[in-house]
Design an enzyme around this catalytic site. Structure first.
Site, PDB file in Angstrom:
ATOM      1  CG  ASP A  18      -2.085   0.949   1.103  1.00 23.40           C
ATOM      2  OD1 ASP A  18      -2.334   1.451  -0.011  1.00 23.40           O
ATOM      3  OD2 ASP A  18      -2.751   1.199   2.127  1.00 23.40           O
ATOM      4  NE  ARG A  22      -1.311   6.621   1.295  1.00 27.07           N
ATOM      5  CZ  ARG A  22      -1.521   5.720   2.243  1.00 27.07           C
ATOM      6  NH1 ARG A  22      -1.339   6.046   3.511  1.00 27.07           N
ATOM      7  NH2 ARG A  22      -1.928   4.499   1.927  1.00 27.07           N
ATOM      8  NE  ARG A  31      -4.354   6.950  -7.021  1.00 25.70           N
ATOM      9  CZ  ARG A  31      -4.204   6.679  -5.729  1.00 25.70           C
ATOM     10  NH1 ARG A  31      -3.931   7.638  -4.875  1.00 25.70           N
ATOM     11  NH2 ARG A  31      -4.340   5.446  -5.282  1.00 25.70           N
ATOM     12  CG  HIS A  35      -0.521   2.135  -9.299  1.00 31.17           C
ATOM     13  ND1 HIS A  35      -0.679   1.779  -7.970  1.00 31.17           N
ATOM     14  CD2 HIS A  35      -1.603   2.904  -9.607  1.00 31.17           C
ATOM     15  CE1 HIS A  35      -1.803   2.312  -7.513  1.00 31.17           C
ATOM     16  NE2 HIS A  35      -2.386   3.004  -8.475  1.00 31.17           N
ATOM     17  CB  THR A  64     -13.374  -7.817  -4.470  1.00 31.38           C
ATOM     18  OG1 THR A  64     -13.191  -7.723  -3.045  1.00 31.38           O
ATOM     19  CG2 THR A  64     -13.064  -9.235  -4.908  1.00 31.38           C
ATOM     20  CD  GLU A  65     -13.283  -5.033  -1.141  1.00 29.88           C
ATOM     21  OE1 GLU A  65     -12.103  -5.424  -1.249  1.00 29.88           O
ATOM     22  OE2 GLU A  65     -14.233  -5.808  -0.931  1.00 29.88           O
ATOM     23  NE  ARG A  69      -7.659   2.111  -5.503  1.00 30.73           N
ATOM     24  CZ  ARG A  69      -6.464   2.145  -4.964  1.00 30.73           C
ATOM     25  NH1 ARG A  69      -5.422   2.505  -5.692  1.00 30.73           N
ATOM     26  NH2 ARG A  69      -6.280   1.823  -3.695  1.00 30.73           N
ATOM     27  CG  LEU A 129       9.003 -16.889  -3.877  1.00 30.04           C
ATOM     28  CD1 LEU A 129       9.339 -16.882  -2.390  1.00 30.04           C
ATOM     29  CD2 LEU A 129       9.027 -15.446  -4.410  1.00 30.04           C
ATOM     30  NE  ARG A 192      -7.877   0.670   5.433  1.00 32.53           N
ATOM     31  CZ  ARG A 192      -7.673   1.975   5.655  1.00 32.53           C
ATOM     32  NH1 ARG A 192      -7.846   2.468   6.874  1.00 32.53           N
ATOM     33  NH2 ARG A 192      -7.307   2.779   4.675  1.00 32.53           N
ATOM     34  CB  SER A 194      -7.820  -3.668   2.941  1.00 36.13           C
ATOM     35  OG  SER A 194      -7.534  -2.452   3.610  1.00 36.13           O
TER      36      SER A 194
HETATM   37  C1  IPE Z   1      -5.506  -2.735  -0.222  1.00 36.90           C
HETATM   38  O1  IPE Z   1      -5.130  -1.410  -0.407  1.00 36.90           O
HETATM   39  C2  IPE Z   1      -5.582  -3.423  -1.546  1.00 36.90           C
HETATM   40  C3  IPE Z   1      -4.306  -3.661  -2.212  1.00 36.90           C
HETATM   41  C4  IPE Z   1      -3.127  -3.381  -1.721  1.00 36.90           C
HETATM   42  C5  IPE Z   1      -4.379  -4.276  -3.506  1.00 36.90           C
HETATM   43  P1  IPE Z   1      -6.214  -0.249  -0.511  1.00 36.90           P
HETATM   44  O2  IPE Z   1      -5.466   1.016  -0.581  1.00 36.90           O
HETATM   45  O3  IPE Z   1      -7.150  -0.543  -1.620  1.00 36.90           O
HETATM   46  O4  IPE Z   1      -7.003  -0.417   0.853  1.00 36.90           O
HETATM   47  P2  IPE Z   1      -7.865   0.638   1.671  1.00 36.90           P
HETATM   48  O5  IPE Z   1      -8.841   1.220   0.708  1.00 36.90           O
HETATM   49  O6  IPE Z   1      -6.926   1.657   2.200  1.00 36.90           O
HETATM   50  O7  IPE Z   1      -8.490  -0.168   2.757  1.00 36.90           O
HETATM   51  C1  IPE Z   2      -1.584   0.248  -3.344  1.00 37.85           C
HETATM   52  O1  IPE Z   2      -1.375   1.609  -3.401  1.00 37.85           O
HETATM   53  C2  IPE Z   2      -1.847  -0.359  -4.701  1.00 37.85           C
HETATM   54  C3  IPE Z   2      -3.237  -0.791  -4.894  1.00 37.85           C
HETATM   55  C4  IPE Z   2      -4.190  -0.729  -4.042  1.00 37.85           C
HETATM   56  C5  IPE Z   2      -3.549  -1.338  -6.182  1.00 37.85           C
HETATM   57  P1  IPE Z   2      -2.564   2.663  -3.356  1.00 37.85           P
HETATM   58  O2  IPE Z   2      -2.946   2.981  -4.750  1.00 37.85           O
HETATM   59  O3  IPE Z   2      -3.664   2.185  -2.503  1.00 37.85           O
HETATM   60  O4  IPE Z   2      -1.828   3.881  -2.711  1.00 37.85           O
HETATM   61  P2  IPE Z   2      -2.442   4.932  -1.696  1.00 37.85           P
HETATM   62  O5  IPE Z   2      -3.037   4.173  -0.562  1.00 37.85           O
HETATM   63  O6  IPE Z   2      -3.474   5.710  -2.445  1.00 37.85           O
HETATM   64  O7  IPE Z   2      -1.287   5.774  -1.285  1.00 37.85           O
HETATM   65 MG    MG Z   3      -4.104   2.427  -0.538  1.00 38.15          MG
END
Ligand code: IPE
Ligand code: IPE
Ligand code: MG
Length: 238
Positions: A18, A22, A31, A35, A64-65, A69, A129, A192, A194
Protein backbone atom coordinates in the site's frame (compact mmCIF):
# COMPACT_ATOMS: atom_id res chain seq x y z
CA UNK A 1 26.76 -19.16 15.85
CA UNK A 2 24.15 -20.19 18.39
CA UNK A 3 22.32 -16.91 17.78
CA UNK A 4 22.07 -17.60 14.07
CA UNK A 5 20.62 -21.03 14.70
CA UNK A 6 17.70 -19.57 16.62
CA UNK A 7 16.87 -17.06 13.92
CA UNK A 8 13.51 -17.95 12.41
CA UNK A 9 12.65 -17.01 8.88
CA UNK A 10 8.90 -17.05 8.27
CA UNK A 11 7.98 -19.73 5.78
CA UNK A 12 5.14 -17.72 4.30
CA UNK A 13 4.97 -13.92 4.15
CA UNK A 14 1.87 -12.06 2.95
CA UNK A 15 2.17 -8.41 1.92
CA UNK A 16 -0.40 -5.65 1.48
CA UNK A 17 1.51 -3.36 -0.86
CA UNK A 18 0.00 0.00 0.00
CA UNK A 19 1.03 3.62 -0.53
CA UNK A 20 1.75 3.81 -4.26
CA UNK A 21 -0.58 6.78 -4.69
CA UNK A 22 0.89 8.74 -1.77
CA UNK A 23 4.43 8.00 -2.96
CA UNK A 24 3.57 9.50 -6.35
CA UNK A 25 1.75 12.48 -4.83
CA UNK A 26 4.79 13.36 -2.75
CA UNK A 27 6.77 13.58 -5.98
CA UNK A 28 4.09 15.50 -7.91
CA UNK A 29 3.73 12.48 -10.20
CA UNK A 30 0.54 10.81 -11.45
CA UNK A 31 -0.70 7.92 -9.27
CA UNK A 32 0.14 5.51 -12.06
CA UNK A 33 3.83 6.34 -11.71
CA UNK A 34 3.54 5.07 -8.15
CA UNK A 35 1.98 1.84 -9.37
CA UNK A 36 4.73 1.39 -11.97
CA UNK A 37 7.42 1.83 -9.33
CA UNK A 38 5.44 -0.43 -6.97
CA UNK A 39 5.42 -3.20 -9.50
CA UNK A 40 9.20 -2.98 -9.94
CA UNK A 41 9.59 -3.21 -6.18
CA UNK A 42 7.34 -6.28 -6.07
CA UNK A 43 9.59 -8.03 -8.57
CA UNK A 44 12.72 -7.22 -6.58
CA UNK A 45 11.12 -8.32 -3.31
CA UNK A 46 10.43 -11.78 -4.75
CA UNK A 47 14.14 -12.21 -5.31
CA UNK A 48 15.05 -10.76 -1.90
CA UNK A 49 12.46 -12.87 -0.09
CA UNK A 50 13.76 -16.04 -1.63
CA UNK A 51 17.36 -15.14 -0.88
CA UNK A 52 16.37 -14.55 2.75
CA UNK A 53 14.92 -18.07 2.94
CA UNK A 54 11.22 -17.31 2.52
CA UNK A 55 9.45 -20.11 0.65
CA UNK A 56 5.98 -18.61 0.06
CA UNK A 57 5.20 -14.99 -0.74
CA UNK A 58 1.67 -13.71 -1.31
CA UNK A 59 1.03 -10.15 -2.41
CA UNK A 60 -2.17 -8.12 -2.68
CA UNK A 61 -2.15 -6.53 -6.12
CA UNK A 62 -5.83 -5.69 -6.73
CA UNK A 63 -8.79 -6.12 -4.42
CA UNK A 64 -12.45 -6.78 -5.16
CA UNK A 65 -12.97 -3.25 -3.81
CA UNK A 66 -10.42 -1.57 -6.10
CA UNK A 67 -12.83 -1.54 -9.09
CA UNK A 68 -14.38 1.64 -7.71
CA UNK A 69 -11.22 3.61 -8.57
CA UNK A 70 -11.25 5.89 -11.64
CA UNK A 71 -11.26 3.92 -14.88
CA UNK A 72 -7.84 5.19 -16.01
CA UNK A 73 -6.29 3.97 -12.79
CA UNK A 74 -7.95 0.55 -13.02
CA UNK A 75 -6.82 0.29 -16.65
CA UNK A 76 -3.26 1.24 -15.74
CA UNK A 77 -3.19 -1.37 -12.97
CA UNK A 78 -4.56 -4.03 -15.33
CA UNK A 79 -1.92 -3.12 -17.92
CA UNK A 80 0.83 -3.50 -15.34
CA UNK A 81 -0.53 -6.91 -14.41
CA UNK A 82 -0.82 -7.82 -18.08
CA UNK A 83 2.84 -6.93 -18.62
CA UNK A 84 3.88 -8.73 -15.46
CA UNK A 85 2.17 -11.98 -16.51
CA UNK A 86 3.57 -11.84 -20.04
CA UNK A 87 7.14 -11.10 -18.94
CA UNK A 88 6.95 -13.75 -16.23
CA UNK A 89 6.04 -16.49 -18.69
CA UNK A 90 9.59 -16.17 -20.08
CA UNK A 91 11.25 -15.20 -16.82
CA UNK A 92 9.86 -18.08 -14.74
CA UNK A 93 12.20 -20.48 -16.56
CA UNK A 94 15.17 -18.52 -15.27
CA UNK A 95 14.07 -17.56 -11.77
CA UNK A 96 12.48 -20.96 -11.04
CA UNK A 97 9.47 -19.24 -9.42
CA UNK A 98 6.08 -20.90 -9.23
CA UNK A 99 3.39 -18.28 -9.76
CA UNK A 100 -0.25 -18.67 -8.81
CA UNK A 101 -3.01 -16.08 -8.98
CA UNK A 102 -5.62 -16.03 -6.23
CA UNK A 103 -8.93 -14.20 -6.51
CA UNK A 104 -11.78 -14.45 -8.99
CA UNK A 105 -10.08 -13.93 -12.34
CA UNK A 106 -13.33 -14.36 -14.30
CA UNK A 107 -13.91 -10.63 -14.08
CA UNK A 108 -10.58 -9.86 -15.83
CA UNK A 109 -10.18 -9.36 -19.59
CA UNK A 110 -9.95 -12.61 -21.51
CA UNK A 111 -6.36 -12.02 -22.70
CA UNK A 112 -5.20 -11.37 -19.14
CA UNK A 113 -6.94 -14.53 -17.94
CA UNK A 114 -5.15 -16.45 -20.66
CA UNK A 115 -1.72 -15.07 -19.69
CA UNK A 116 -2.44 -15.98 -16.08
CA UNK A 117 -3.38 -19.56 -16.97
CA UNK A 118 -0.34 -19.87 -19.21
CA UNK A 119 2.01 -18.56 -16.51
CA UNK A 120 0.52 -20.86 -13.88
CA UNK A 121 0.95 -23.76 -16.27
CA UNK A 122 4.54 -23.11 -17.33
CA UNK A 123 5.70 -22.40 -13.78
CA UNK A 124 3.75 -25.19 -12.03
CA UNK A 125 6.76 -27.48 -11.58
CA UNK A 126 9.23 -24.79 -10.55
CA UNK A 127 10.83 -25.44 -7.20
CA UNK A 128 11.94 -21.94 -6.13
CA UNK A 129 9.76 -19.29 -4.51
CA UNK A 130 6.01 -20.01 -4.47
CA UNK A 131 4.61 -16.65 -5.41
CA UNK A 132 0.89 -15.90 -5.09
CA UNK A 133 -0.53 -12.74 -6.64
CA UNK A 134 -3.97 -11.67 -5.41
CA UNK A 135 -5.96 -10.12 -8.25
CA UNK A 136 -9.64 -9.26 -7.94
CA UNK A 137 -9.17 -10.89 -4.58
CA UNK A 138 -11.43 -10.35 -1.59
CA UNK A 139 -11.32 -12.58 1.46
CA UNK A 140 -15.07 -12.60 1.95
CA UNK A 141 -15.55 -13.38 -1.72
CA UNK A 142 -13.06 -16.26 -1.45
CA UNK A 143 -14.88 -17.74 1.55
CA UNK A 144 -18.24 -17.37 -0.19
CA UNK A 145 -16.94 -19.01 -3.38
CA UNK A 146 -15.47 -21.83 -1.28
CA UNK A 147 -18.78 -22.29 0.55
CA UNK A 148 -20.68 -22.41 -2.74
CA UNK A 149 -18.41 -25.10 -4.18
CA UNK A 150 -18.63 -27.06 -0.96
CA UNK A 151 -22.42 -26.81 -0.95
CA UNK A 152 -22.44 -28.04 -4.54
CA UNK A 153 -20.34 -31.08 -3.57
CA UNK A 154 -22.66 -31.73 -0.65
CA UNK A 155 -25.72 -31.53 -2.89
CA UNK A 156 -24.03 -33.95 -5.30
CA UNK A 157 -23.40 -36.35 -2.43
CA UNK A 158 -19.61 -36.08 -2.76
CA UNK A 159 -19.12 -34.91 0.81
CA UNK A 160 -21.00 -35.21 4.07
CA UNK A 161 -21.35 -31.68 5.55
CA UNK A 162 -21.45 -32.94 9.15
CA UNK A 163 -18.07 -34.62 8.74
CA UNK A 164 -16.28 -31.79 6.95
CA UNK A 165 -13.06 -30.74 8.71
CA UNK A 166 -11.32 -27.38 8.70
CA UNK A 167 -8.59 -28.87 6.50
CA UNK A 168 -11.12 -30.16 3.99
CA UNK A 169 -12.94 -26.84 3.87
CA UNK A 170 -9.61 -25.12 3.23
CA UNK A 171 -9.32 -27.36 0.19
CA UNK A 172 -11.97 -25.17 -1.46
CA UNK A 173 -9.96 -21.98 -1.04
CA UNK A 174 -7.89 -20.26 -3.73
CA UNK A 175 -4.82 -20.83 -1.52
CA UNK A 176 -5.58 -24.53 -1.15
CA UNK A 177 -2.38 -26.48 -0.40
CA UNK A 178 -0.49 -23.36 0.68
CA UNK A 179 0.45 -23.07 4.37
CA UNK A 180 -1.08 -20.14 6.25
CA UNK A 181 1.09 -16.99 6.34
CA UNK A 182 3.36 -16.68 9.37
CA UNK A 183 3.83 -12.96 8.88
CA UNK A 184 1.67 -10.27 7.30
CA UNK A 185 3.26 -6.97 6.33
CA UNK A 186 1.34 -3.82 5.43
CA UNK A 187 3.12 -0.74 4.21
CA UNK A 188 2.03 2.94 4.26
CA UNK A 189 0.87 3.18 7.86
CA UNK A 190 -2.67 1.83 7.53
CA UNK A 191 -3.45 -0.70 10.25
CA UNK A 192 -6.17 -2.77 8.65
CA UNK A 193 -6.30 -5.88 6.51
CA UNK A 194 -8.70 -4.56 3.82
CA UNK A 195 -10.27 -7.96 3.10
CA UNK A 196 -6.92 -9.72 2.59
CA UNK A 197 -6.78 -13.43 3.55
CA UNK A 198 -9.12 -13.22 6.60
CA UNK A 199 -9.21 -17.00 7.04
CA UNK A 200 -5.52 -17.59 6.39
CA UNK A 201 -4.24 -14.73 8.58
CA UNK A 202 -6.20 -15.83 11.66
CA UNK A 203 -2.99 -16.70 13.54
CA UNK A 204 -0.37 -14.69 11.67
CA UNK A 205 1.88 -12.04 13.18
CA UNK A 206 1.13 -8.54 11.83
CA UNK A 207 3.80 -5.98 10.97
CA UNK A 208 2.77 -2.45 10.03
CA UNK A 209 5.26 0.07 8.70
CA UNK A 210 4.94 3.69 7.59
CA UNK A 211 7.24 3.05 4.63
CA UNK A 212 5.35 3.49 1.36
CA UNK A 213 5.40 0.44 -0.88
CA UNK A 214 7.56 1.97 -3.67
CA UNK A 215 10.22 2.67 -1.00
CA UNK A 216 10.11 -0.85 0.43
CA UNK A 217 13.28 -2.93 -0.02
CA UNK A 218 15.28 -5.85 1.29
CA UNK A 219 16.35 -3.93 4.38
CA UNK A 220 12.73 -3.17 5.30
CA UNK A 221 11.86 -6.82 4.74
CA UNK A 222 14.68 -7.80 7.09
CA UNK A 223 13.25 -5.40 9.70
CA UNK A 224 9.90 -7.18 9.44
CA UNK A 225 11.59 -10.56 9.88
CA UNK A 226 13.47 -9.13 12.86
CA UNK A 227 10.14 -8.05 14.39
CA UNK A 228 8.73 -11.51 13.69
CA UNK A 229 11.66 -13.00 15.59
CA UNK A 230 10.68 -11.09 18.69
CA UNK A 231 7.16 -12.43 18.71
CA UNK A 232 6.22 -15.33 20.90
CA UNK A 233 3.72 -17.40 18.91
CA UNK A 234 1.58 -19.16 21.47
CA UNK A 235 -1.33 -20.43 19.35
CA UNK A 236 -3.57 -20.44 22.38
CA UNK A 237 -1.02 -22.11 24.67
CA UNK A 238 0.79 -20.59 27.63
C1 IPE B 1 -5.51 -2.74 -0.22
O1 IPE B 1 -5.13 -1.41 -0.41
C2 IPE B 1 -5.58 -3.42 -1.55
C3 IPE B 1 -4.31 -3.66 -2.21
C4 IPE B 1 -3.13 -3.38 -1.72
C5 IPE B 1 -4.38 -4.28 -3.51
P1 IPE B 1 -6.21 -0.25 -0.51
O2 IPE B 1 -5.47 1.02 -0.58
O3 IPE B 1 -7.15 -0.54 -1.62
O4 IPE B 1 -7.00 -0.42 0.85
P2 IPE B 1 -7.86 0.64 1.67
O5 IPE B 1 -8.84 1.22 0.71
O6 IPE B 1 -6.93 1.66 2.20
O7 IPE B 1 -8.49 -0.17 2.76
C1 IPE C 1 -1.58 0.25 -3.34
O1 IPE C 1 -1.37 1.61 -3.40
C2 IPE C 1 -1.85 -0.36 -4.70
C3 IPE C 1 -3.24 -0.79 -4.89
C4 IPE C 1 -4.19 -0.73 -4.04
C5 IPE C 1 -3.55 -1.34 -6.18
P1 IPE C 1 -2.56 2.66 -3.36
O2 IPE C 1 -2.95 2.98 -4.75
O3 IPE C 1 -3.66 2.19 -2.50
O4 IPE C 1 -1.83 3.88 -2.71
P2 IPE C 1 -2.44 4.93 -1.70
O5 IPE C 1 -3.04 4.17 -0.56
O6 IPE C 1 -3.47 5.71 -2.45
O7 IPE C 1 -1.29 5.77 -1.29
MG1 MG D 1 -4.10 2.43 -0.54
Amino acid sequence: MAEQKEYRVPQHVAIIMDGNGRWAKKRFLPRNAGHAQGSRVAEQICEDAYNLGIKYLTIYAFSTENWVRPKEEVDALMNLLRKYMKDSIERSGKNNMRVRVIGDIRRLDEDLQQSIRRLEEVSADNTGLCFQVAINYGGRDEILRAAKRMARDAADGKICPEELTEEQFYGYFDTEGIPYPDLMIRTSGECRTSNFLPWQLAYSEFYFTDVLWPDFNKKELQKAIEYYNHRDRRFGGV
